[in-house]
Design an enzyme around this catalytic site. Structure first.
Site, PDB file in Angstrom:
ATOM      1  N   SER A 151       1.372   2.734  -5.503  1.00 49.29           N
ATOM      2  CA  SER A 151       1.045   1.440  -5.279  1.00 49.29           C
ATOM      3  C   SER A 151       0.836   0.849  -6.733  1.00 49.29           C
ATOM      4  CB  SER A 151      -0.282   1.219  -4.500  1.00 49.29           C
ATOM      5  OG  SER A 151      -0.194   1.516  -3.194  1.00 49.29           O
ATOM      6  N   TYR A 190       0.665  -1.165  -0.080  1.00 51.57           N
ATOM      7  CA  TYR A 190       0.002   0.037  -0.010  1.00 51.57           C
ATOM      8  C   TYR A 190       0.969   1.118  -0.037  1.00 51.57           C
ATOM      9  CZ  TYR A 190       0.988   0.309   4.901  1.00 51.57           C
ATOM     10  OH  TYR A 190       1.386   0.204   6.183  1.00 51.57           O
ATOM     11  N   CYS A 191       0.284   2.209  -0.528  1.00 52.51           N
ATOM     12  CA  CYS A 191       0.944   3.688  -0.205  1.00 52.51           C
ATOM     13  C   CYS A 191       0.047   4.461   0.545  1.00 52.51           C
ATOM     14  CB  CYS A 191       1.316   4.136  -1.621  1.00 52.51           C
ATOM     15  SG  CYS A 191      -0.177   4.398  -2.667  1.00 52.51           S
ATOM     16  N   TRP A 192       0.131   5.887   0.143  1.00 57.42           N
ATOM     17  CA  TRP A 192      -0.755   6.720   1.209  1.00 57.42           C
ATOM     18  C   TRP A 192      -2.418   6.323   0.762  1.00 57.42           C
ATOM     19  CZ3 TRP A 192      -2.115   8.760   5.356  1.00 57.42           C
ATOM     20  CH2 TRP A 192      -2.993   9.959   5.474  1.00 57.42           C
ATOM     21  N   TYR A 237      -2.972   3.178   2.878  1.00 59.92           N
ATOM     22  CA  TYR A 237      -2.880   3.235   4.347  1.00 59.92           C
ATOM     23  C   TYR A 237      -3.902   4.281   4.742  1.00 59.92           C
ATOM     24  CZ  TYR A 237      -0.949   5.163   8.752  1.00 59.92           C
ATOM     25  OH  TYR A 237      -0.950   5.582   9.973  1.00 59.92           O
TER      26      TYR A 237
END
Length: 370
Positions: A103, A95-97, A124
Protein backbone atom coordinates in the site's frame (compact mmCIF):
# COMPACT_ATOMS: atom_id res chain seq x y z
CA UNK A 1 -7.17 -8.79 17.31
CA UNK A 2 -8.42 -5.20 17.61
CA UNK A 3 -9.27 -3.47 14.35
CA UNK A 4 -7.56 -0.16 13.75
CA UNK A 5 -10.45 2.13 12.91
CA UNK A 6 -13.93 0.55 13.09
CA UNK A 7 -15.72 3.88 12.60
CA UNK A 8 -13.85 4.44 9.34
CA UNK A 9 -14.44 0.86 8.17
CA UNK A 10 -18.17 1.18 8.84
CA UNK A 11 -18.40 4.36 6.78
CA UNK A 12 -16.38 2.87 3.95
CA UNK A 13 -18.81 -0.02 3.62
CA UNK A 14 -21.97 2.02 4.17
CA UNK A 15 -20.91 4.43 1.42
CA UNK A 16 -20.00 1.65 -1.05
CA UNK A 17 -16.49 3.05 -1.24
CA UNK A 18 -14.56 1.87 -4.33
CA UNK A 19 -11.38 0.00 -3.38
CA UNK A 20 -8.14 -0.65 -5.22
CA UNK A 21 -7.20 -4.14 -4.05
CA UNK A 22 -3.43 -4.41 -4.43
CA UNK A 23 -3.16 -8.04 -3.37
CA UNK A 24 -2.07 -10.61 -5.93
CA UNK A 25 -4.82 -12.17 -8.08
CA UNK A 26 -4.72 -15.44 -6.12
CA UNK A 27 -5.31 -13.55 -2.88
CA UNK A 28 -8.19 -11.60 -4.41
CA UNK A 29 -9.77 -14.77 -5.77
CA UNK A 30 -10.12 -16.21 -2.26
CA UNK A 31 -12.38 -13.36 -1.18
CA UNK A 32 -12.90 -9.65 -1.65
CA UNK A 33 -15.48 -6.91 -1.13
CA UNK A 34 -18.33 -6.02 -3.50
CA UNK A 35 -16.81 -2.66 -4.47
CA UNK A 36 -13.20 -3.87 -4.82
CA UNK A 37 -11.27 -3.91 -8.09
CA UNK A 38 -8.33 -6.28 -8.42
CA UNK A 39 -5.45 -4.01 -9.50
CA UNK A 40 -2.45 -5.82 -8.04
CA UNK A 41 0.97 -4.39 -7.40
CA UNK A 42 2.45 -7.77 -8.33
CA UNK A 43 1.28 -10.78 -10.30
CA UNK A 44 1.06 -14.15 -8.59
CA UNK A 45 4.39 -15.16 -10.10
CA UNK A 46 6.11 -11.94 -9.02
CA UNK A 47 4.72 -12.25 -5.51
CA UNK A 48 5.94 -15.86 -5.29
CA UNK A 49 9.46 -14.82 -6.28
CA UNK A 50 9.50 -12.02 -3.71
CA UNK A 51 8.21 -14.39 -1.05
CA UNK A 52 10.93 -16.93 -1.78
CA UNK A 53 13.55 -14.19 -1.67
CA UNK A 54 12.23 -12.97 1.69
CA UNK A 55 12.38 -16.48 3.12
CA UNK A 56 16.00 -17.04 2.12
CA UNK A 57 17.55 -13.56 2.11
CA UNK A 58 15.41 -11.31 4.30
CA UNK A 59 13.12 -8.31 3.94
CA UNK A 60 15.42 -5.81 2.29
CA UNK A 61 16.49 -8.25 -0.41
CA UNK A 62 12.83 -9.04 -1.08
CA UNK A 63 11.99 -5.33 -1.33
CA UNK A 64 14.86 -4.77 -3.75
CA UNK A 65 13.70 -7.70 -5.88
CA UNK A 66 10.13 -6.35 -5.89
CA UNK A 67 11.33 -2.99 -7.18
CA UNK A 68 13.33 -4.71 -9.93
CA UNK A 69 10.37 -6.86 -10.99
CA UNK A 70 7.94 -3.93 -11.03
CA UNK A 71 9.96 -1.24 -12.77
CA UNK A 72 10.24 0.55 -16.09
CA UNK A 73 7.31 -0.03 -18.49
CA UNK A 74 5.67 -2.53 -16.10
CA UNK A 75 5.59 0.03 -13.31
CA UNK A 76 4.39 2.76 -15.67
CA UNK A 77 1.53 0.59 -16.93
CA UNK A 78 0.36 -0.26 -13.42
CA UNK A 79 0.56 3.33 -12.22
CA UNK A 80 -1.48 4.32 -15.25
CA UNK A 81 -4.19 1.80 -14.36
CA UNK A 82 -4.29 2.92 -10.71
CA UNK A 83 -4.38 6.55 -11.79
CA UNK A 84 -7.30 5.91 -14.10
CA UNK A 85 -9.23 4.20 -11.31
CA UNK A 86 -8.42 6.99 -8.86
CA UNK A 87 -9.59 9.69 -11.24
CA UNK A 88 -12.80 7.79 -11.95
CA UNK A 89 -13.33 7.11 -8.24
CA UNK A 90 -11.91 10.06 -6.29
CA UNK A 91 -13.75 8.94 -3.13
CA UNK A 92 -11.97 5.58 -3.14
CA UNK A 93 -9.26 3.96 -1.03
CA UNK A 94 -6.50 1.46 -1.65
CA UNK A 95 -5.37 -1.45 0.45
CA UNK A 96 -3.10 -4.49 0.44
CA UNK A 97 -3.15 -7.45 2.83
CA UNK A 98 -2.27 -5.58 6.04
CA UNK A 99 -1.98 -1.98 4.90
CA UNK A 100 1.79 -2.24 4.82
CA UNK A 101 4.50 -2.07 2.23
CA UNK A 102 2.48 -2.73 -0.93
CA UNK A 103 0.00 0.00 0.00
CA UNK A 104 2.76 2.42 0.92
CA UNK A 105 4.66 1.85 -2.33
CA UNK A 106 1.54 2.25 -4.46
CA UNK A 107 0.47 5.35 -2.57
CA UNK A 108 3.93 6.86 -3.06
CA UNK A 109 3.97 6.11 -6.79
CA UNK A 110 0.52 7.67 -7.17
CA UNK A 111 1.69 10.77 -5.29
CA UNK A 112 4.62 11.03 -7.69
CA UNK A 113 2.01 10.97 -10.49
CA UNK A 114 0.17 13.85 -8.81
CA UNK A 115 -2.61 11.78 -7.20
CA UNK A 116 -3.18 11.66 -3.44
CA UNK A 117 -5.14 8.51 -2.67
CA UNK A 118 -5.82 7.28 0.89
CA UNK A 119 -5.04 3.78 2.07
CA UNK A 120 -6.99 1.67 4.52
CA UNK A 121 -5.23 1.31 7.87
CA UNK A 122 -4.79 -2.37 8.58
CA UNK A 123 -5.56 -3.30 4.98
CA UNK A 124 -7.80 -6.14 3.84
CA UNK A 125 -7.11 -8.16 6.96
CA UNK A 126 -8.51 -5.45 9.26
CA UNK A 127 -11.54 -4.86 7.02
CA UNK A 128 -12.27 -8.59 6.93
CA UNK A 129 -11.89 -8.89 10.72
CA UNK A 130 -14.26 -5.96 11.17
CA UNK A 131 -16.90 -7.60 8.99
CA UNK A 132 -16.56 -10.96 10.75
CA UNK A 133 -17.16 -9.32 14.13
CA UNK A 134 -19.97 -7.13 12.81
CA UNK A 135 -21.70 -10.08 11.16
CA UNK A 136 -21.97 -11.93 14.45
CA UNK A 137 -23.06 -8.81 16.34
CA UNK A 138 -25.68 -7.88 13.79
CA UNK A 139 -27.12 -11.38 13.60
CA UNK A 140 -27.38 -11.57 17.39
CA UNK A 141 -29.12 -8.18 17.61
CA UNK A 142 -31.59 -8.56 14.73
CA UNK A 143 -35.06 -10.09 14.82
CA UNK A 144 -35.66 -12.21 11.73
CA UNK A 145 -38.90 -13.19 10.05
CA UNK A 146 -38.90 -15.82 7.31
CA UNK A 147 -40.82 -15.66 4.06
CA UNK A 148 -41.84 -19.18 3.05
CA UNK A 149 -43.82 -20.44 0.10
CA UNK A 150 -43.86 -23.10 -2.57
CA UNK A 151 -41.39 -23.06 -5.45
CA UNK A 152 -42.38 -20.42 -7.98
CA UNK A 153 -44.58 -18.46 -5.61
CA UNK A 154 -42.61 -15.24 -6.15
CA UNK A 155 -40.84 -14.93 -2.81
CA UNK A 156 -37.74 -13.18 -4.19
CA UNK A 157 -39.79 -10.66 -6.15
CA UNK A 158 -41.87 -9.89 -3.07
CA UNK A 159 -38.75 -9.52 -0.90
CA UNK A 160 -37.23 -7.04 -3.31
CA UNK A 161 -40.43 -4.96 -3.26
CA UNK A 162 -40.50 -4.59 0.53
CA UNK A 163 -38.43 -2.54 3.01
CA UNK A 164 -36.22 -4.17 5.63
CA UNK A 165 -35.46 -7.32 3.66
CA UNK A 166 -32.37 -9.40 2.96
CA UNK A 167 -32.03 -11.26 -0.35
CA UNK A 168 -29.71 -14.14 0.50
CA UNK A 169 -30.09 -15.71 -2.94
CA UNK A 170 -29.11 -12.44 -4.57
CA UNK A 171 -25.99 -12.21 -2.43
CA UNK A 172 -25.18 -15.86 -3.22
CA UNK A 173 -25.94 -15.39 -6.96
CA UNK A 174 -28.05 -18.54 -6.91
CA UNK A 175 -31.80 -19.12 -7.00
CA UNK A 176 -31.60 -21.76 -4.28
CA UNK A 177 -32.86 -24.88 -6.07
CA UNK A 178 -31.33 -27.56 -8.27
CA UNK A 179 -32.24 -25.34 -11.22
CA UNK A 180 -30.98 -22.21 -9.49
CA UNK A 181 -27.32 -22.06 -10.56
CA UNK A 182 -26.34 -19.02 -12.60
CA UNK A 183 -23.82 -19.20 -15.43
CA UNK A 184 -21.70 -16.44 -13.89
CA UNK A 185 -21.06 -18.69 -10.89
CA UNK A 186 -21.17 -17.96 -7.19
CA UNK A 187 -18.86 -15.80 -5.08
CA UNK A 188 -16.45 -17.48 -2.71
CA UNK A 189 -17.63 -18.24 0.80
CA UNK A 190 -15.56 -15.34 2.13
CA UNK A 191 -16.91 -12.88 -0.45
CA UNK A 192 -20.47 -14.03 0.35
CA UNK A 193 -19.93 -13.47 4.07
CA UNK A 194 -18.45 -10.04 3.38
CA UNK A 195 -21.46 -9.04 1.26
CA UNK A 196 -23.86 -10.41 3.88
CA UNK A 197 -22.23 -8.39 6.66
CA UNK A 198 -22.32 -5.23 4.54
CA UNK A 199 -26.01 -5.76 3.73
CA UNK A 200 -26.80 -6.12 7.44
CA UNK A 201 -24.77 -3.00 8.25
CA UNK A 202 -26.85 -1.04 5.76
CA UNK A 203 -30.11 -2.36 7.21
CA UNK A 204 -28.96 -1.35 10.69
CA UNK A 205 -28.00 2.13 9.47
CA UNK A 206 -31.53 2.66 8.12
CA UNK A 207 -33.14 1.63 11.40
CA UNK A 208 -34.32 -1.88 10.54
CA UNK A 209 -34.04 -4.08 13.60
CA UNK A 210 -36.46 -6.64 12.19
CA UNK A 211 -35.49 -8.24 8.89
CA UNK A 212 -37.47 -10.34 6.43
CA UNK A 213 -35.58 -13.00 4.52
CA UNK A 214 -36.46 -16.07 2.53
CA UNK A 215 -36.76 -19.41 4.30
CA UNK A 216 -33.57 -21.11 3.12
CA UNK A 217 -31.77 -24.34 3.86
CA UNK A 218 -28.27 -24.33 5.34
CA UNK A 219 -26.79 -24.07 1.84
CA UNK A 220 -27.53 -21.82 -1.12
CA UNK A 221 -25.84 -23.63 -3.95
CA UNK A 222 -22.26 -24.23 -2.79
CA UNK A 223 -22.36 -21.55 -0.10
CA UNK A 224 -23.18 -22.10 3.56
CA UNK A 225 -25.11 -19.68 5.74
CA UNK A 226 -23.30 -18.68 8.96
CA UNK A 227 -24.16 -21.01 11.82
CA UNK A 228 -25.42 -18.13 13.96
CA UNK A 229 -27.83 -17.06 11.22
CA UNK A 230 -29.08 -20.63 10.76
CA UNK A 231 -29.77 -20.84 14.49
CA UNK A 232 -31.76 -17.60 14.44
CA UNK A 233 -33.71 -18.72 11.37
CA UNK A 234 -34.72 -21.99 13.03
CA UNK A 235 -36.47 -19.99 15.77
CA UNK A 236 -37.89 -17.25 13.53
CA UNK A 237 -41.61 -16.74 12.87
CA UNK A 238 -42.87 -17.26 9.34
CA UNK A 239 -44.96 -15.48 6.74
CA UNK A 240 -46.25 -17.95 4.15
CA UNK A 241 -46.85 -16.70 0.62
CA UNK A 242 -49.60 -18.56 -1.23
CA UNK A 243 -49.71 -18.35 -5.03
CA UNK A 244 -52.02 -20.29 -7.38
CA UNK A 245 -50.44 -23.21 -9.21
CA UNK A 246 -51.02 -21.67 -12.66
CA UNK A 247 -49.12 -18.53 -11.65
CA UNK A 248 -46.29 -20.61 -10.20
CA UNK A 249 -45.99 -22.66 -13.39
CA UNK A 250 -45.82 -19.45 -15.43
CA UNK A 251 -43.20 -17.98 -13.08
CA UNK A 252 -40.99 -21.09 -13.26
CA UNK A 253 -41.39 -21.18 -17.05
CA UNK A 254 -40.22 -17.59 -17.22
CA UNK A 255 -37.29 -18.21 -14.83
CA UNK A 256 -36.09 -21.70 -15.84
CA UNK A 257 -36.76 -21.41 -19.57
CA UNK A 258 -37.00 -17.86 -20.88
CA UNK A 259 -34.56 -16.11 -18.54
CA UNK A 260 -32.14 -19.04 -18.59
CA UNK A 261 -32.06 -19.12 -22.40
CA UNK A 262 -31.41 -15.37 -22.44
CA UNK A 263 -28.59 -15.92 -19.94
CA UNK A 264 -27.08 -18.63 -22.17
CA UNK A 265 -27.20 -16.29 -25.14
CA UNK A 266 -25.21 -13.71 -23.20
CA UNK A 267 -22.56 -16.23 -22.16
CA UNK A 268 -22.35 -18.47 -25.22
CA UNK A 269 -22.71 -16.71 -28.56
CA UNK A 270 -21.81 -19.77 -30.63
CA UNK A 271 -24.19 -22.45 -29.31
CA UNK A 272 -26.51 -20.88 -26.73
CA UNK A 273 -29.38 -23.32 -27.24
CA UNK A 274 -27.13 -26.37 -26.85
CA UNK A 275 -25.84 -24.92 -23.60
CA UNK A 276 -29.37 -24.10 -22.48
CA UNK A 277 -30.41 -27.71 -23.13
CA UNK A 278 -27.46 -29.09 -21.15
CA UNK A 279 -28.16 -26.76 -18.23
CA UNK A 280 -31.78 -27.92 -17.98
CA UNK A 281 -31.01 -31.62 -18.28
CA UNK A 282 -28.06 -31.38 -15.88
CA UNK A 283 -30.26 -29.61 -13.33
CA UNK A 284 -32.84 -32.37 -13.52
CA UNK A 285 -30.13 -35.04 -13.35
CA UNK A 286 -28.90 -33.65 -10.01
CA UNK A 287 -32.20 -34.56 -8.33
CA UNK A 288 -32.69 -37.93 -10.05
CA UNK A 289 -32.19 -39.94 -6.85
CA UNK A 290 -34.79 -37.94 -4.97
CA UNK A 291 -37.19 -38.16 -7.91
CA UNK A 292 -36.77 -41.89 -8.32
CA UNK A 293 -35.71 -43.63 -11.49
CA UNK A 294 -39.11 -43.87 -13.17
CA UNK A 295 -40.11 -40.26 -12.45
CA UNK A 296 -36.72 -39.00 -13.56
CA UNK A 297 -36.89 -40.85 -16.88
CA UNK A 298 -40.41 -39.55 -17.53
CA UNK A 299 -39.52 -35.93 -16.72
CA UNK A 300 -36.27 -36.11 -18.69
CA UNK A 301 -38.11 -37.40 -21.77
CA UNK A 302 -40.77 -34.70 -21.41
CA UNK A 303 -38.09 -32.04 -21.07
CA UNK A 304 -36.21 -33.33 -24.11
CA UNK A 305 -39.39 -33.34 -26.19
CA UNK A 306 -39.97 -29.71 -25.23
CA UNK A 307 -36.38 -28.81 -26.12
CA UNK A 308 -36.58 -30.57 -29.48
CA UNK A 309 -39.85 -28.81 -30.32
CA UNK A 310 -38.47 -25.44 -29.23
CA UNK A 311 -35.34 -25.99 -31.32
CA UNK A 312 -37.44 -26.68 -34.43
CA UNK A 313 -40.18 -24.08 -33.99
CA UNK A 314 -39.02 -21.52 -31.44
CA UNK A 315 -42.13 -22.32 -29.38
CA UNK A 316 -41.29 -22.92 -25.70
CA UNK A 317 -44.80 -23.76 -24.42
CA UNK A 318 -44.21 -27.53 -24.17
CA UNK A 319 -41.90 -26.82 -21.22
CA UNK A 320 -45.03 -26.08 -19.20
CA UNK A 321 -45.73 -29.83 -19.09
CA UNK A 322 -42.60 -30.96 -17.26
CA UNK A 323 -42.62 -27.83 -15.09
CA UNK A 324 -46.13 -28.62 -13.85
CA UNK A 325 -45.20 -32.24 -13.10
CA UNK A 326 -41.99 -31.18 -11.36
CA UNK A 327 -43.86 -28.76 -9.10
CA UNK A 328 -46.79 -31.04 -8.28
CA UNK A 329 -44.90 -34.33 -7.92
CA UNK A 330 -41.57 -33.18 -6.47
CA UNK A 331 -41.28 -29.65 -5.11
CA UNK A 332 -44.72 -29.41 -3.50
CA UNK A 333 -44.50 -32.71 -1.55
CA UNK A 334 -40.99 -31.75 -0.41
CA UNK A 335 -42.27 -28.35 0.76
CA UNK A 336 -45.19 -29.95 2.62
CA UNK A 337 -42.82 -32.37 4.35
CA UNK A 338 -40.47 -29.59 5.43
CA UNK A 339 -43.37 -27.57 6.87
CA UNK A 340 -44.41 -30.52 9.05
CA UNK A 341 -40.91 -31.36 10.29
CA UNK A 342 -41.12 -28.85 13.11
CA UNK A 343 -43.70 -26.46 14.54
CA UNK A 344 -43.65 -23.03 12.92
CA UNK A 345 -44.95 -19.79 14.34
CA UNK A 346 -46.97 -18.70 11.30
CA UNK A 347 -47.76 -15.00 11.49
CA UNK A 348 -49.70 -14.71 8.25
CA UNK A 349 -50.55 -17.04 5.39
CA UNK A 350 -51.98 -15.63 2.20
CA UNK A 351 -51.50 -13.77 -1.05
CA UNK A 352 -48.70 -11.40 -1.87
CA UNK A 353 -50.91 -8.45 -1.05
CA UNK A 354 -51.75 -9.96 2.34
CA UNK A 355 -48.09 -10.61 3.16
CA UNK A 356 -47.14 -7.12 1.96
CA UNK A 357 -49.72 -5.50 4.24
CA UNK A 358 -48.66 -7.66 7.18
CA UNK A 359 -45.00 -6.78 6.82
CA UNK A 360 -45.46 -3.09 6.21
CA UNK A 361 -47.78 -2.79 9.20
CA UNK A 362 -45.25 -4.27 11.57
CA UNK A 363 -41.78 -3.91 10.08
CA UNK A 364 -40.70 -1.29 12.62
CA UNK A 365 -41.94 -3.18 15.71
CA UNK A 366 -42.32 -6.85 16.63
CA UNK A 367 -45.07 -8.34 14.49
CA UNK A 368 -48.05 -9.81 16.28
CA UNK A 369 -50.42 -10.87 13.55
CA UNK A 370 -53.28 -13.24 14.37
Amino acid sequence: MLVDNPALYRQLFLQDTPFIDLRAPAEFAKGAFPTSASLPLMTDDERAKVGTCYKHHGQQAAINLGHRLVSGPIKDARVQVWSGFARANPQGYLYCWRGGLRSQITQQWLQEAGIHYPRVPGGYKALRRFLIDELERLISQRDFVLLAGRTGSGKTQLLNALPGTLDLEGLANHRGSSFGARLAGQPTQIAFENALAIALLKLESTGHRQILLEDESAHIGSLMLPASLRDKMRQAPVLILETPLAERIAAIHREYVQERLAECRRHDREQPFARFSRVLQDSLFRIRKRLGGEAYQRLSACMQAALDYQSRTGDDTLHLNWIRDLLVDYYDPMYDYQLTRRPRNVLRQGSGQSIRQAWKSGCAVPIEIK
